[in-house]
Design a protein around this motif. Structure first.
Motif, PDB file in Angstrom:
ATOM      1  N   ALA A 133       0.836  -1.198   0.000  1.00 55.57           N
ATOM      2  CA  ALA A 133       0.000   0.000   0.000  1.00 55.57           C
ATOM      3  C   ALA A 133       0.867   1.243   0.000  1.00 55.57           C
ATOM      4  CB  ALA A 133      -0.947  -0.004   1.195  1.00 55.57           C
ATOM      5  N   ALA A 134       1.855   1.271  -0.909  1.00 54.75           N
ATOM      6  CA  ALA A 134       2.769   2.413  -0.945  1.00 54.75           C
ATOM      7  C   ALA A 134       2.343   3.484  -1.928  1.00 54.75           C
ATOM      8  CB  ALA A 134       4.175   1.930  -1.302  1.00 54.75           C
ATOM      9  N   MET A 135       1.578   3.126  -2.930  1.00 52.26           N
ATOM     10  CA  MET A 135       1.192   4.062  -3.994  1.00 52.26           C
ATOM     11  C   MET A 135      -0.324   4.224  -4.040  1.00 52.26           C
ATOM     12  SD  MET A 135       1.847   5.943  -6.693  1.00 52.26           S
ATOM     13  CE  MET A 135       3.520   5.601  -7.245  1.00 52.26           C
ATOM     14  N   PRO A 136      -0.854   5.411  -3.733  1.00 53.70           N
ATOM     15  CA  PRO A 136      -0.152   6.630  -3.330  1.00 53.70           C
ATOM     16  C   PRO A 136       0.125   6.642  -1.825  1.00 53.70           C
ATOM     17  CG  PRO A 136      -2.482   7.071  -3.439  1.00 53.70           C
ATOM     18  CD  PRO A 136      -2.311   5.629  -3.849  1.00 53.70           C
ATOM     19  N   SER A 137       0.908   7.622  -1.380  1.00 52.86           N
ATOM     20  CA  SER A 137       1.162   7.789   0.046  1.00 52.86           C
ATOM     21  C   SER A 137       0.007   8.561   0.673  1.00 52.86           C
ATOM     22  CB  SER A 137       2.476   8.544   0.267  1.00 52.86           C
ATOM     23  OG  SER A 137       2.594   8.931   1.624  1.00 52.86           O
ATOM     24  N   LEU A 138      -0.870   7.847   1.381  1.00 55.33           N
ATOM     25  CA  LEU A 138      -1.975   8.531   2.040  1.00 55.33           C
ATOM     26  C   LEU A 138      -1.514   9.268   3.295  1.00 55.33           C
ATOM     27  CD1 LEU A 138      -5.091   6.203   1.693  1.00 55.33           C
ATOM     28  CD2 LEU A 138      -4.505   8.272   0.427  1.00 55.33           C
ATOM     29  N   HIS A 139      -0.337   8.929   3.815  1.00 55.34           N
ATOM     30  CA  HIS A 139       0.190   9.712   4.940  1.00 55.34           C
ATOM     31  C   HIS A 139       0.394  11.170   4.520  1.00 55.34           C
ATOM     32  CE1 HIS A 139       1.009   5.749   6.646  1.00 55.34           C
ATOM     33  NE2 HIS A 139       1.284   6.333   7.804  1.00 55.34           N
ATOM     34  N   THR A 140       1.088  11.374   3.422  1.00 49.47           N
ATOM     35  CA  THR A 140       1.302  12.746   2.971  1.00 49.47           C
ATOM     36  C   THR A 140       0.029  13.324   2.363  1.00 49.47           C
ATOM     37  OG1 THR A 140       2.210  11.822   0.928  1.00 49.47           O
ATOM     38  CG2 THR A 140       3.762  12.540   2.590  1.00 49.47           C
ATOM     39  N   ALA A 141      -0.798  12.478   1.778  1.00 46.91           N
ATOM     40  CA  ALA A 141      -2.057  12.966   1.206  1.00 46.91           C
ATOM     41  C   ALA A 141      -2.969  13.509   2.300  1.00 46.91           C
ATOM     42  CB  ALA A 141      -2.752  11.842   0.434  1.00 46.91           C
ATOM     43  N   TRP A 142      -3.091  12.791   3.422  1.00 49.46           N
ATOM     44  CA  TRP A 142      -3.902  13.286   4.525  1.00 49.46           C
ATOM     45  C   TRP A 142      -3.337  14.587   5.085  1.00 49.46           C
ATOM     46  CZ3 TRP A 142      -5.882   8.894   8.257  1.00 49.46           C
ATOM     47  CH2 TRP A 142      -6.662   7.991   7.525  1.00 49.46           C
ATOM     48  N   ALA A 143      -2.020  14.660   5.204  1.00 45.49           N
ATOM     49  CA  ALA A 143      -1.398  15.875   5.754  1.00 45.49           C
ATOM     50  C   ALA A 143      -1.696  17.075   4.866  1.00 45.49           C
ATOM     51  CB  ALA A 143       0.112  15.668   5.892  1.00 45.49           C
ATOM     52  N   LEU A 144      -1.540  16.920   3.561  1.00 44.74           N
ATOM     53  CA  LEU A 144      -1.823  18.028   2.645  1.00 44.74           C
ATOM     54  C   LEU A 144      -3.310  18.337   2.603  1.00 44.74           C
ATOM     55  CD1 LEU A 144      -0.687  20.027   0.565  1.00 44.74           C
ATOM     56  CD2 LEU A 144      -1.087  18.281  -1.187  1.00 44.74           C
ATOM     57  N   PHE A 145      -4.148  17.312   2.688  1.00 42.95           N
ATOM     58  CA  PHE A 145      -5.600  17.506   2.657  1.00 42.95           C
ATOM     59  C   PHE A 145      -6.068  18.399   3.801  1.00 42.95           C
ATOM     60  CE2 PHE A 145      -9.481  15.947   4.754  1.00 42.95           C
ATOM     61  CZ  PHE A 145     -10.422  16.386   3.838  1.00 42.95           C
ATOM     62  N   VAL A 146      -5.605  18.112   5.010  1.00 37.58           N
ATOM     63  CA  VAL A 146      -6.023  18.906   6.168  1.00 37.58           C
ATOM     64  C   VAL A 146      -5.576  20.352   6.014  1.00 37.58           C
ATOM     65  CG1 VAL A 146      -5.740  19.192   8.658  1.00 37.58           C
ATOM     66  CG2 VAL A 146      -6.019  16.915   7.700  1.00 37.58           C
ATOM     67  N   VAL A 147      -4.344  20.539   5.562  1.00 40.76           N
ATOM     68  CA  VAL A 147      -3.819  21.895   5.408  1.00 40.76           C
ATOM     69  C   VAL A 147      -4.613  22.671   4.364  1.00 40.76           C
ATOM     70  CG1 VAL A 147      -1.829  23.219   4.621  1.00 40.76           C
ATOM     71  CG2 VAL A 147      -1.509  21.338   6.221  1.00 40.76           C
ATOM     72  N   ASP A 207       5.612   8.251  -4.637  1.00 41.67           N
ATOM     73  CA  ASP A 207       4.405   7.969  -3.849  1.00 41.67           C
ATOM     74  C   ASP A 207       3.807   9.260  -3.296  1.00 41.67           C
ATOM     75  OD1 ASP A 207       5.123   5.326  -4.266  1.00 41.67           O
ATOM     76  OD2 ASP A 207       6.050   5.116  -2.297  1.00 41.67           O
ATOM     77  N   VAL A 208       4.696  10.131  -2.824  1.00 37.72           N
ATOM     78  CA  VAL A 208       4.248  11.396  -2.243  1.00 37.72           C
ATOM     79  C   VAL A 208       3.598  12.283  -3.307  1.00 37.72           C
ATOM     80  CG1 VAL A 208       5.040  13.528  -1.141  1.00 37.72           C
ATOM     81  CG2 VAL A 208       5.988  11.318  -0.427  1.00 37.72           C
ATOM     82  N   LEU A 209       4.241  12.398  -4.461  1.00 36.94           N
ATOM     83  CA  LEU A 209       3.710  13.257  -5.521  1.00 36.94           C
ATOM     84  C   LEU A 209       2.357  12.760  -6.013  1.00 36.94           C
ATOM     85  CD1 LEU A 209       6.975  13.959  -7.563  1.00 36.94           C
ATOM     86  CD2 LEU A 209       5.892  15.382  -5.820  1.00 36.94           C
ATOM     87  N   VAL A 210       2.219  11.456  -6.145  1.00 32.59           N
ATOM     88  CA  VAL A 210       0.925  10.912  -6.570  1.00 32.59           C
ATOM     89  C   VAL A 210      -0.128  11.143  -5.485  1.00 32.59           C
ATOM     90  CG1 VAL A 210      -0.308   8.800  -7.200  1.00 32.59           C
ATOM     91  CG2 VAL A 210       1.976   9.224  -8.109  1.00 32.59           C
ATOM     92  N   GLY A 211       0.259  11.013  -4.221  1.00 31.83           N
ATOM     93  CA  GLY A 211      -0.680  11.295  -3.138  1.00 31.83           C
ATOM     94  C   GLY A 211      -1.161  12.729  -3.166  1.00 31.83           C
ATOM     95  N   TRP A 212      -0.245  13.667  -3.423  1.00 36.18           N
ATOM     96  CA  TRP A 212      -0.648  15.071  -3.530  1.00 36.18           C
ATOM     97  C   TRP A 212      -1.568  15.289  -4.734  1.00 36.18           C
ATOM     98  CZ3 TRP A 212       4.679  17.901  -2.482  1.00 36.18           C
ATOM     99  CH2 TRP A 212       5.005  17.720  -1.127  1.00 36.18           C
ATOM    100  N   ALA A 213      -1.285  14.600  -5.840  1.00 36.24           N
ATOM    101  CA  ALA A 213      -2.167  14.709  -7.006  1.00 36.24           C
ATOM    102  C   ALA A 213      -3.568  14.192  -6.687  1.00 36.24           C
ATOM    103  CB  ALA A 213      -1.567  13.936  -8.182  1.00 36.24           C
ATOM    104  N   TYR A 214      -3.654  13.149  -5.866  1.00 35.86           N
ATOM    105  CA  TYR A 214      -4.960  12.626  -5.458  1.00 35.86           C
ATOM    106  C   TYR A 214      -5.727  13.641  -4.612  1.00 35.86           C
ATOM    107  CZ  TYR A 214      -4.574   7.813  -7.156  1.00 35.86           C
ATOM    108  OH  TYR A 214      -4.517   6.696  -7.948  1.00 35.86           O
ATOM    109  N   VAL A 215      -5.007  14.419  -3.807  1.00 31.93           N
ATOM    110  CA  VAL A 215      -5.664  15.466  -3.015  1.00 31.93           C
ATOM    111  C   VAL A 215      -6.283  16.505  -3.946  1.00 31.93           C
ATOM    112  CG1 VAL A 215      -5.313  17.300  -1.332  1.00 31.93           C
ATOM    113  CG2 VAL A 215      -4.170  15.109  -1.034  1.00 31.93           C
TER     114      VAL A 215
END
Length: 329
Positions: free
Chosen positions: A211-225, A261-269
């Motif tokens: 479950a590495a792609m995308p990184s929901l850890h960074t996605a959640w962090a950016l989402f809240v911000v 993983d991080v960049l794709v997570g941000w794109a998902y946000v």
């Protein structure tokens, strides 16, 4: 709240940090009760009613991730190539995780390991804490928040099934990378809190390694911000935006994720805000079209509405005024 805090610290040191959805819900609900002690129990039961579906969805999400790989070999080499292409010019052709650990990792726990442990743990707290505050202050905004968060989680889960990908520590264990230490929770040892990370470590062992792609850890962090950014004064923006960057450093340094993983997570946000925002506008327009309209001129005389309110034709007191009682002589 003092009693709740004492019990929370005791549970933290003996059982571990509340990262399991059901366990976290118990602490969150009890915190809401402690904070709003004077409210009737109907209000507290309303919190359980609204949040129980969220807890069930998070539990199902955690369980379903374990079936994402279906026994297939996860993607890993693609991510290594992508990271070397993205930042290899700055790391001498090495993936960022190895480059960072070669320069920062020591057998003894360092201060940045402690900071990384706290940032990693914040993933399980910040998003839920923001949702709890919204629930207490603005239920409509809480609904908008949860719709976006739910969509983001669903999109990430679907990707885990379609593209099971392994993190750097897994690639190192299987000979695709050099030595990588998984060190996201080692900072607790500096405080002597060896039991504090028990549930984090147990969750890591039981979690899906693909479950590495995308990184929901960074996605959640950016989402809240991003959700609160427009309602925050601009002088606080650098501080808020530093949070997803700190989460990115933590995950890459600790061997949990690649840069891609991080960049794709941000794109998902970004996709989440776009899709859910469009869906909400479409739904609002649809409801507006289906809402009954009052024909022009159909307002009965004496109703006191519109531009004639309070002028001729008004037969009773204003809705904001109390009727005058007759005076007895």
């Amino acid at each position: 709240m003092s009693i709740w805090s004492a019990l929370f610290v005791a549970g933290w040191l003996t059982i571990g940090l509340p990262t399991d959805p059901a366990y976290a819900f118990v602490w969150i609900w009890s915190a809401v009760i402690a904070w709003n002690w004077g409210r009737p129990w109907r209000s507290h039961l309303g919190f359980a009613r609204d949040w129980l579906p969220v807890v069930l969805l998070l539990a199902a999400y955690n369980l379903s991730r374990g079936f994402a790989d279906n026994g297939a070999v996860p993607y890993s080499y693609d991510l290594i190539v992508a990271d070397r292409f993205l930042v290899g010019w700055a790391t001498g052709g090495e993936v960022p995780t190895i480059w960072l650990q070669e320069r920062l990792y020591r057998p003894q726990v360092q201060w940045w390991d402690v900071l990384a442990a706290w940032v990693y743990f914040s993933h399980f707290v910040v998003t839920l804490a923001a949702a709890v505050v919204l629930w207490m202050r603005d239920r409509a905004r809480w609904g908008a928040y949860m719709r976006r968060w739910g969509f983001l989680c669903a999109a990430g889960l679907a990707t885990y099934f379609l593209y099971p990908a392994a993190p750097p520590w897994w690639a190192a264990q299987n000979g695709l990378l050099g030595e990588v230490a998984r060190i996201s929770t080692r900072g607790w040892k500096e405080f002597g809190m060896h039991g504090a990370g028990n549930m984090l470590n147990a969750g890591q062992i039981a979690s899906n390694p693909v479950a590495a792609m995308p990184s929901l850890h960074t996605a959640w962090a950016l989402f809240v911000v991003l959700f609160f950014l427009t309602s925050t004064r601009r002088r606080w923006w650098p501080l808020l935006l530093s949070y997803p960057l700190a989460m990115t450093f933590t995950l890459v340094y600790s061997g949990e994720h690649y840069i891609i993983d991080v960049l794709v997570g941000w794109a998902y946000v970004g996709m989440t805000f776009l899709v859910v925002g469009l869906a909400e506008r479409w739904w609002a327009a649809r409801r507006a079209r289906r809402a009954p309209t009052v024909p022009t001129g159909s307002v009965p005389a004496g109703s006191g509405t519109g531009a004639d309110a309070g002028v001729a034709g008004t037969t009773g007191p204003s809705p904001t005024e109390e009727p005058t009682a007759p005076v007895s002589r």
